[in-house]
Design a protein around this motif. Structure first.
Motif, PDB file in Angstrom:
ATOM      1  N   ALA A 126       0.804  -1.217  -0.008  1.00 36.26           N
ATOM      2  CA  ALA A 126      -0.024   0.058  -0.083  1.00 36.26           C
ATOM      3  C   ALA A 126       0.836   1.236  -0.039  1.00 36.26           C
ATOM      4  CB  ALA A 126      -1.010   0.053   1.245  1.00 36.26           C
ATOM      5  N   GLY A 127       2.068   1.072   0.709  1.00 40.34           N
ATOM      6  CA  GLY A 127       2.656   2.406   0.949  1.00 40.34           C
ATOM      7  C   GLY A 127       3.484   2.587  -0.458  1.00 40.34           C
TER       8      GLY A 127
ATOM      9  N   SER B 184       2.541   1.602  -3.360  1.00 40.97           N
ATOM     10  CA  SER B 184       1.611   2.055  -4.461  1.00 40.97           C
ATOM     11  C   SER B 184       0.906   3.585  -4.185  1.00 40.97           C
ATOM     12  CB  SER B 184       0.349   1.130  -4.130  1.00 40.97           C
ATOM     13  OG  SER B 184      -0.774   1.382  -4.995  1.00 40.97           O
ATOM     14  N   PHE B 185       0.936   3.952  -3.041  1.00 44.09           N
ATOM     15  CA  PHE B 185       0.372   5.247  -2.885  1.00 44.09           C
ATOM     16  C   PHE B 185       1.664   6.168  -3.172  1.00 44.09           C
ATOM     17  CE2 PHE B 185      -1.257   9.110  -0.830  1.00 44.09           C
ATOM     18  CZ  PHE B 185      -2.617   9.104  -1.074  1.00 44.09           C
TER      19      PHE B 185
ATOM     20  N   SER C 123       3.752   5.780  -5.534  1.00 44.32           N
ATOM     21  CA  SER C 123       3.923   5.687  -7.177  1.00 44.32           C
ATOM     22  C   SER C 123       2.854   6.438  -7.543  1.00 44.32           C
ATOM     23  CB  SER C 123       3.549   4.157  -7.376  1.00 44.32           C
ATOM     24  OG  SER C 123       2.454   3.827  -7.740  1.00 44.32           O
ATOM     25  N   TRP C 124       1.567   6.698  -7.167  1.00 46.41           N
ATOM     26  CA  TRP C 124       0.621   7.617  -7.587  1.00 46.41           C
ATOM     27  C   TRP C 124       1.058   8.918  -7.381  1.00 46.41           C
ATOM     28  CZ3 TRP C 124      -3.069  10.347  -4.152  1.00 46.41           C
ATOM     29  CH2 TRP C 124      -4.135  11.281  -4.786  1.00 46.41           C
ATOM     30  N   ASN C 125       1.882   9.368  -6.376  1.00 44.80           N
ATOM     31  CA  ASN C 125       2.181  10.712  -6.025  1.00 44.80           C
ATOM     32  C   ASN C 125       3.416  11.066  -6.740  1.00 44.80           C
ATOM     33  OD1 ASN C 125       0.651  11.928  -3.820  1.00 44.80           O
ATOM     34  ND2 ASN C 125       0.855   9.982  -3.339  1.00 44.80           N
TER      35      ASN C 125
ATOM     36  N   LYS D  21       2.070  11.906 -10.083  1.00 41.24           N
ATOM     37  CA  LYS D  21       1.580  13.338 -10.383  1.00 41.24           C
ATOM     38  C   LYS D  21       2.620  14.132 -10.407  1.00 41.24           C
ATOM     39  CE  LYS D  21      -0.680  12.896  -6.387  1.00 41.24           C
ATOM     40  NZ  LYS D  21      -1.654  13.297  -5.139  1.00 41.24           N
TER      41      LYS D  21
ATOM     42  N   ALA E 143       3.803  14.220 -13.853  1.00 39.41           N
ATOM     43  CA  ALA E 143       2.881  14.752 -14.986  1.00 39.41           C
ATOM     44  C   ALA E 143       2.900  16.355 -14.656  1.00 39.41           C
ATOM     45  CB  ALA E 143       1.394  14.289 -14.517  1.00 39.41           C
TER      46      ALA E 143
ATOM     47  N   ASN F 192       5.377  15.634  -0.065  1.00 43.18           N
ATOM     48  CA  ASN F 192       5.145  15.498   1.299  1.00 43.18           C
ATOM     49  C   ASN F 192       4.611  14.112   1.602  1.00 43.18           C
ATOM     50  OD1 ASN F 192       5.774  18.008   2.230  1.00 43.18           O
ATOM     51  ND2 ASN F 192       3.825  18.825   2.320  1.00 43.18           N
ATOM     52  N   ALA F 193       3.753  13.466   0.806  1.00 42.34           N
ATOM     53  CA  ALA F 193       3.149  12.194   1.012  1.00 42.34           C
ATOM     54  C   ALA F 193       4.131  11.105   0.934  1.00 42.34           C
ATOM     55  CB  ALA F 193       1.893  12.035   0.139  1.00 42.34           C
TER      56      ALA F 193
ATOM     57  N   ALA G 259       7.032  11.411   3.989  1.00 42.67           N
ATOM     58  CA  ALA G 259       6.362  10.980   5.078  1.00 42.67           C
ATOM     59  C   ALA G 259       6.030   9.507   4.916  1.00 42.67           C
ATOM     60  CB  ALA G 259       5.104  11.649   5.386  1.00 42.67           C
ATOM     61  N   ILE G 260       5.556   9.006   3.943  1.00 41.20           N
ATOM     62  CA  ILE G 260       5.496   7.396   3.727  1.00 41.20           C
ATOM     63  C   ILE G 260       7.024   6.903   3.898  1.00 41.20           C
ATOM     64  CG2 ILE G 260       4.917   5.528   2.253  1.00 41.20           C
ATOM     65  CD1 ILE G 260       2.615   7.136   1.406  1.00 41.20           C
TER      66      ILE G 260
END
Lengths: 150, 150
Positions: free
Chosen positions: A33-34, A36-37, A39-41, A44, A47, A63-64, A67-68
Motif C-alpha cells: 500500500a505504501g 502503491s500510494f 507511485s501515485w504521487n 503526479k 505529470a 510530502n506524502a 512521510a511514507i
C-alpha cells in the motif's frame, strides 16, 4: 558512510513491540500500500513536470512520499514476509533479507532523497524539483533493480 | 462554515489534468492503498498509546497520516470509480457521489484532525496525542459510517 549505514539498518529494522503485532500477510499488504500510494504521487509529480506545473499539488505529493518513506516501513519486512502468504503475493527477492546492510544503505538514500524532494517542492522551484525528482527515482530504482522480481 | 465547505469541495474535487490521467481502476487501487497505509499508522499510534510510548514512531506515523490525508485523494473518486471494476472492488456507497457538499465537509474535518495530530505528535505530549488521535478516529468514522459499505 559507516554511520549512515548503521542508521539505515536501525531505521529499517525498527520493529518495536507496537508494529511487531502486525500479521505477516498484513505487513506485506501495508508495505505494498505504501509503495502503491507513493507511485501515485510520483506519477503526479511527473505529470506536473511534463505539463502544467501546480506547485501546491507537487508539494502535497512530495510530502506524502517523504512521510511514507520516513514512516518506518522496515517493520513491514518481518519474519515470514519473504514469500507469498495465501493470496497475498510479494515480489521481494530472497536476497533482500540476506543483505540488510545494503538494504539499510539503500533505505537511507531513499529517505534522504524523498526528504529533499519535499523540501525542494515547498520552494516551488520547478527546475530544482525536476532534479530532486530524478534523484528520488534513482533511489527507488536502485532497490527495485536489486531486490524486486519483475 | 460555508467557507470550509467550499474549501472541502474544492480540495475534494481537485482533479487536474495531471491526476485525471489515472485509470478508474487505478484510482480505486490508489485510494485503497492510501487508506490501508493510514490504517497501519493509526494502529501504530494506538499501540504506542496503549503500551510503551515511542514519541519518534508516533510522530512519523502521524506525519504519514497527515501527508496522505492532504495529498488530494479527492482526485481518486473520478467518474467510473463508484463500483467494482473487474477484480478491483470498492466499498464506497453511491450516496458518496451524490452528496459532495457533505463529503467535502467530512474531508475538511479529517484533514484538519490529521494535521493537528501530526502537530501534537511532534510535541511528544502523550496525553495531547491521545486526544488528537481520538478526534482523528472520529473523523474517519464519520465518513465510514455514512459512505462505506460493511
Amino acid at each position: 558512510m559507516k554511520k549512515s549505514i548503521a542508521l539505515g539498518v536501525l531505521a529499517f529494522s525498527l520493529a518495536t513491540a507496537a508494529s511487531a503485532q502486525v500479521k505477516p500477510e498484513d505487513q506485506i499488504k501495508f508495505r505494498q500500500a505504501g509503495y502503491s500510494f507513493m507511485s501515485w504521487n510520483m506519477g503526479k509529480i511527473k505529470a506536473n513536470l511534463e505539463g502544467e506545473y501546480n506547485a501546491k499539488q507537487v508539494e502535497a505529493a512530495a510530502n506524502a512520499i517523504a512521510a511514507i518513506a520516513g514512516s518506518g516501513m522496515g517493520a513491514l519486512y518481518g519474519p515470514g514476509t519473504d514469500k507469498a502468504i495465501g493470496e497475498r503475493k510479494t515480489r521481494v527477492k530472497p536476497e533482500f533479507f540476506k543483505e540488510m546492510d545494503n538494504v539499510g544503505k539503500l533505505a537511507v538514500n531513499f529517505n534522504a532523497a524523498a526528504a529533499n524532494l519535499a523540501k525542494v517542492a515547498a520552494s516551488g522551484d520547478k527546475a530544482a524539483v525536476q532534479k530532486a525528482f530524478g534523484d528520488t527515482g534513482e533511489t527507488c530504482k536502485a532497490c527495485h533493480d536489486k531486490y524486486r522480481a519483475d
